[in-house]
Design a protein around this motif. Structure first.
Motif, PDB file in Angstrom:
ATOM      1  N   ASP A 194       0.870  -1.175   0.000  1.00 21.31           N
ATOM      2  CA  ASP A 194       0.000   0.000   0.000  1.00 21.31           C
ATOM      3  C   ASP A 194       0.908   1.227   0.000  1.00 21.31           C
ATOM      4  O   ASP A 194       1.392   1.656   1.041  1.00 21.31           O
ATOM      5  CB  ASP A 194      -0.903  -0.020   1.238  1.00 21.31           C
TER       6      ASP A 194
ATOM      7  N   GLU B 235       0.026   4.198  -1.198  1.00 20.64           N
ATOM      8  CA  GLU B 235      -0.732   5.447  -1.223  1.00 20.64           C
ATOM      9  C   GLU B 235      -0.931   6.022   0.171  1.00 20.64           C
ATOM     10  O   GLU B 235      -0.877   7.232   0.359  1.00 20.64           O
ATOM     11  CB  GLU B 235      -2.102   5.208  -1.885  1.00 20.64           C
ATOM     12  N   SER B 236      -1.186   5.155   1.163  1.00 21.14           N
ATOM     13  CA  SER B 236      -1.460   5.666   2.507  1.00 21.14           C
ATOM     14  C   SER B 236      -0.177   6.171   3.158  1.00 21.14           C
ATOM     15  O   SER B 236       0.926   5.704   2.856  1.00 21.14           O
ATOM     16  CB  SER B 236      -2.085   4.577   3.385  1.00 21.14           C
TER      17      SER B 236
ATOM     18  N   TYR C 107       2.759   6.806   5.785  1.00 21.23           N
ATOM     19  CA  TYR C 107       3.440   6.020   6.804  1.00 21.23           C
ATOM     20  C   TYR C 107       3.527   6.819   8.089  1.00 21.23           C
ATOM     21  O   TYR C 107       3.334   8.040   8.095  1.00 21.23           O
ATOM     22  CB  TYR C 107       4.820   5.577   6.330  1.00 21.23           C
TER      23      TYR C 107
ATOM     24  N   GLU D  38      -2.237  -2.649   9.138  1.00 19.05           N
ATOM     25  CA  GLU D  38      -2.533  -1.375   9.797  1.00 19.05           C
ATOM     26  C   GLU D  38      -1.294  -0.771  10.452  1.00 19.05           C
ATOM     27  O   GLU D  38      -1.266   0.425  10.761  1.00 19.05           O
ATOM     28  CB  GLU D  38      -3.636  -1.554  10.833  1.00 19.05           C
TER      29      GLU D  38
ATOM     30  N   LYS E 272       2.105   0.795  10.020  1.00 28.05           N
ATOM     31  CA  LYS E 272       2.696   1.463   8.856  1.00 28.05           C
ATOM     32  C   LYS E 272       3.966   2.222   9.249  1.00 28.05           C
ATOM     33  O   LYS E 272       4.031   3.450   9.148  1.00 28.05           O
ATOM     34  CB  LYS E 272       1.689   2.428   8.233  1.00 28.05           C
TER      35      LYS E 272
ATOM     36  N   ASP F 231     -10.388  -1.411   8.715  1.00 24.93           N
ATOM     37  CA  ASP F 231      -9.350  -0.776   7.901  1.00 24.93           C
ATOM     38  C   ASP F 231      -9.560   0.726   7.812  1.00 24.93           C
ATOM     39  O   ASP F 231      -8.609   1.512   7.909  1.00 24.93           O
ATOM     40  CB  ASP F 231      -9.323  -1.396   6.504  1.00 24.93           C
TER      41      ASP F 231
ATOM     42  N   ASN G 244      -6.978   3.503   9.198  1.00 26.63           N
ATOM     43  CA  ASN G 244      -6.406   4.507   8.295  1.00 26.63           C
ATOM     44  C   ASN G 244      -6.689   5.924   8.758  1.00 26.63           C
ATOM     45  O   ASN G 244      -5.999   6.866   8.361  1.00 26.63           O
ATOM     46  CB  ASN G 244      -6.940   4.304   6.874  1.00 26.63           C
ATOM     47  N   SER G 245      -7.705   6.079   9.608  1.00 29.84           N
ATOM     48  CA  SER G 245      -8.027   7.397  10.161  1.00 29.84           C
ATOM     49  C   SER G 245      -7.325   7.660  11.484  1.00 29.84           C
ATOM     50  O   SER G 245      -7.585   8.668  12.140  1.00 29.84           O
ATOM     51  CB  SER G 245      -9.550   7.517  10.357  1.00 29.84           C
TER      52      SER G 245
END
Length: 803
Positions: free
Chosen positions: A465, A467-468, A470, A492, A494, A764, A768-769
């Motif tokens: 992944d 795009e998200s 770190y 999750e 990162k 997820d 991510n938030s």
């Protein structure tokens, strides 16, 4: 002479004891010399004693010289450690004739008894007696007897269980000087094995603790409770001040006679008083041993500043990429390119080929147009020694990554590994220190800030992944496979950096923590360790302490806690796992958050990644859920052997606001406002979010755990659904609302989604938030409790440092 808390330690006199023993060819002190040492250490006064040499005739006056009506006779021998078992300890009336009789009997009985013990278990025989039997063995034992020590008899105040104390120093391979204390007597080892961790005996690094802090550790033991008269039917037999004085003395001696002290003439390898008994508020050593040696020269010449070149390279070299198949080298090249590293800044070593995938090739190291920041070695182990020599000779790189195994993991490969180590050490002693080496048996590095990935795992096996964002964290693992599996199972997490250390042929765990201690890219350092190089455990702990003082968090897991586990880690990484209790104690004392298993490590790292910037005021927890079993489960989970949380009391203002929400949702008739708070399965997303927000801003609450009731028809928890009321993307859904609540709160807030795979998208999205999510409530409370307790301890370290 040095003074500690008004305690005078006569180091010159103690060194004279070691010097005299060394002149006699001994690396140990006899018991009476240990008592002399204690008398010079500023701690409790040892009992009076007189050595009755073998073969000497003692006068009546000499035999009557000690006070009291009885004396203790102890055999003096360099080889007999457990004197009682061989009849080497006797209490006799203080009468010259009876003393002479007992001494003569001991000098004959003890050798015979000890010989019988050796015959029953010859594998435990001292080296001096191996191969001997019968009269030859008895004669050898008798020849080594120095005599009998006559000691003042001091009857203990109590002979009840737990009223004896053991205090010791040990020079450990990984952590240097370690002090320990706990339940003493002949069953010390049994107590340590059978009692819960930290109850029978405690240990700490002499370099990272003082007497008062060690006393606070000791205060939690069963031993302290017995000595302080805190158990039924007991009375106090020693003062806290005496214990602090004793511990301080041992710690200061440990620091002075330490391999870390460049001025030390001697190093205490092992010193133990077992037991101290207690007579009329006196600490009386009843037995003691001390082994010492000379310090070994220690140098750490690794130019660890070049770790910066390793993690943020401008130019990367690689050898081992195939033109025809996806071998490890080719997969590494694919992964470097996939991260966006510029092709023109990659240099491949491949004879007879101009380029691979648009990356230019060079036939050998001598033809490289410039020096590499980082060079990746992905060839067979048999080629590594020669290649390392060439890299050093041509000064081809600032840092080198050794991917191959077969470099010390097995007996057959140790000679090859030793050649590499010798070449690297020699390079470190010249010029700018040569390159630093990561590995061998290294899976590689993922450096998101450095824009490269040298893991040899195909993307088909481990999708990335990219795009998200770190997080400001580094995961340092001695096992590449451990890191790989955590990455696959817990996407999750990162971290900005993931570093496989391998065998620590050159760079060590301590080196890496030192680097991240000073890094402006990282706030959280997570470490999986299997073993430390010599004294690197202490270097590691010192770096952890410095990182904590700098405001960073360190999460730690140590493998090899059992004899079987130690054997497995040794075979895997070619490094010996140290004593787990000592390791855990030292690392925890340094300020790290210590995990007990893999799941805890994942959970604590996840919390640290998300909560490094959150405020930790205390351990008062608010628990909320629409599922009644979860509120009960949260309340049941606030206490364990390793942490203690408490349920917070809600303020009157919070109580009123929560009541108003329940009234508006027509739930007030179903819910009683208290902690834990069961808000009923009918509570919707807004109720969950608003109540969580209220509690997160309550001054009496330090952290919130909220169950998100994914199966409730009142909640928006599904990704692909035709029912708008269930759609997790709804603006009024819990995913959006809780993310806003957590973003506003400066306190820890964690969620629980206790549901099946159908709710993975919801998990997820919240992860991510920046919202940590747990699959079950008790795991959430346990992880949060451990995290909070560790953060509070780290803050106490910082406050103490500021004083």
């Amino acid at each position: 002479m040095e003074v500690l808390n008004s305690v005078a330690i006569e180091f010159d006199a103690i060194s004279d004891l070691f010097r005299s023993a060394r002149e006699e060819g001994r690396d140990y002190l006899f018991e009476y010399e240990v008592y002399n040492l204690l008398g010079r250490s500023g701690a409790e006064t040892p009992p009076k004693c007189i050595l009755l040499p073998r073969g000497a005739r003692s006068s009546d006056d000499e035999l009557n010289a000690l006070p009291g009506e009885k004396v203790v006779l102890k055999i003096v021998s360099p080889t007999i450690v457990h004197k009682t078992e061989v009849g080497g300890v006797r209490v006799v009336p203080k009468n010259p004739d009876k003393i002479r009789s007992a001494v003569r009997r001991m000098l004959y009985d003890v050798p015979e008894n000890y010989a019988n013990m050796i015959n029953l278990a010859p594998e435990h025989a001292p080296a001096e007696y191996r191969g001997l039997a019968g009269e030859n063995l008895v004669a050898a034992i008798r020849r080594d007897l120095k005599g009998v020590l006559m000691v003042q008899f001091m009857p203990p105040d109590s002979s009840a269980f737990g009223n004896e104390l053991i205090v010791g120093l040990r020079n450990t391979r990984e952590f240097g000087m370690v002090v320990s204390a706990g339940l003493g007597g002949t069953d010390t080892e049994l107590y340590a094995e059978r009692f819960r961790k930290g109850q029978a005996i405690v240990a700490a690094s002499c370099e990272l603790i003082d007497g008062k802090a060690f006393f606070e550790l000791f205060r939690k033991t069963i031993s302290y409770r017995k000595l302080a008269g805190l158990t039924r039917g007991q009375r106090r037999i020693v003062t806290d001040e005496q214990l602090v004085e004793c511990f301080s003395s041992f710690i200061e001696m440990g620091r002075h006679y330490s391999p870390m002290n460049p001025d030390a003439e001697f190093v205490i390898n092992e010193m133990e008083i077992n037991p101290y008994a207690f007579t009329d508020f006196l600490m009386v050593p009843l037995d003691g041993m001390c082994k010492f040696g000379s310090p070994r020269e220690r140098e750490n010449r690794r130019p660890i500043g070049k770790i910066e070149n390793l993690l943020h390279p401008g130019k990367i070299g690689l050898i081992g990429a195939s033109t025809k198949r996806r071998n490890f080298g080719r997969i590494i090249l694919d992964n470097i390119l996939a991260e966006g590293f510029a092709k023109e800044d990659i240099f491949l070593l491949r004879e007879g080929v101009d380029e691979i995938d648009g990356v230019k090739c060079y036939p050998n190291l001598a033809d490289l147009p410039e020096k590499m920041d980082m060079f990746v070695v992905a060839v067979g182990a048999d080629q590594v020694p020669g290649l390392v020599d060439e890299i050093i000779r041509f000064d081809a790189a600032n840092s080198v990554m050794l991917i191959p195994g077969g470099m010390g993991e097995t007996e057959e490969s140790r000679e090859r590994a030793q050649k590499v180590i010798e070449a690297i050490d020699e390079a470190h002693g010249n010029g700018d220190g040569g390159p630093v080496f990561l590995g061998a048996n290294c899976m590689g590095v993922v450096s998101r800030p450095g824009k490269y990935d040298t893991w040899f795992i195909p993307e088909e096996k481990l999708p990335k992944d990219r795009e998200s964002a770190y997080r400001r964290a580094a995961l340092v693992s001695q096992s590449g496979a451990f890191m790989l599996h955590r990455s696959s199972q817990c996407p999750e997490m990162k971290p900005a950096y993931m570093i496989s250390m391998g065998n620590q042929t050159d760079l060590t765990l301590g080196d890496m923590v030192k680097h991240f201690r000073d890094s402006t890219e990282v706030d959280v350092i997570a470490v999986y360790a299997e073993g430390f190089n010599d004294l690197d455990g202490l270097e590691f702990c010192t770096a952890v302490r410095e990182a904590v003082l700098a405001g960073k968090e360190v999460v730690f897991y140590k493998a090899g806690r059992t004899p079987e586990g130690k054997s497995a880690t040794s075979g895997h990484t070619a490094s010996l796992a140290g004593d787990y209790m000592v390791c855990e104690s030292c690392v925890r004392q340094a300020g790290a958050i210590v995990a007990r298993n893999f799941t805890e490590f994942q959970d604590l790292f996840l919390l640290a990644e998300n909560m490094a910037g959150k405020r930790i005021n205390g351990n008062r927890l608010a628990a909320v859920s629409g599922a009644g079993f979860e509120t009960v489960g949260m309340a049941d989970s606030i206490h364990s052997d390793d942490y203690q949380m408490q349920l917070a009391s809600f303020s009157a203002e919070s109580h009123q606001k929560i009541t108003e929400i329940l009234d508006a949702k027509r739930l007030s008739g179903l819910v009683t406002v208290h902690n834990p708070l069961d808000i009923n399965p009918s509570a919707d997303d807004q109720a969950h979010a608003e109540i969580t927000d209220i509690l997160a801003h309550d001054e009496g609450v330090d952290a919130v755990v909220v169950g998100l009731d994914p199966l409730s028809p009142a909640m928006h928890t599904l990704l692909e659904t035709d029912v708008p009321a269930f759609d997790m993307k709804a603006e009024s859904g819990i995913v959006q609302l809780l993310a806003e609540v957590v973003g506003r709160s400066d306190k820890p807030v964690v969620g629980v989604i206790d549901g099946g795979r159908l709710y993975d998208p919801m998990r997820d999205a919240l992860h991510n938030s920046g919202v940590p999510i747990f699959p079950v409530c008790d795991r959430a409370v346990a992880a949060l409790s451990q995290y909070i307790e560790a953060r509070l301890y780290a803050e106490s370290i910082r406050m103490e440092s500021d004083r």
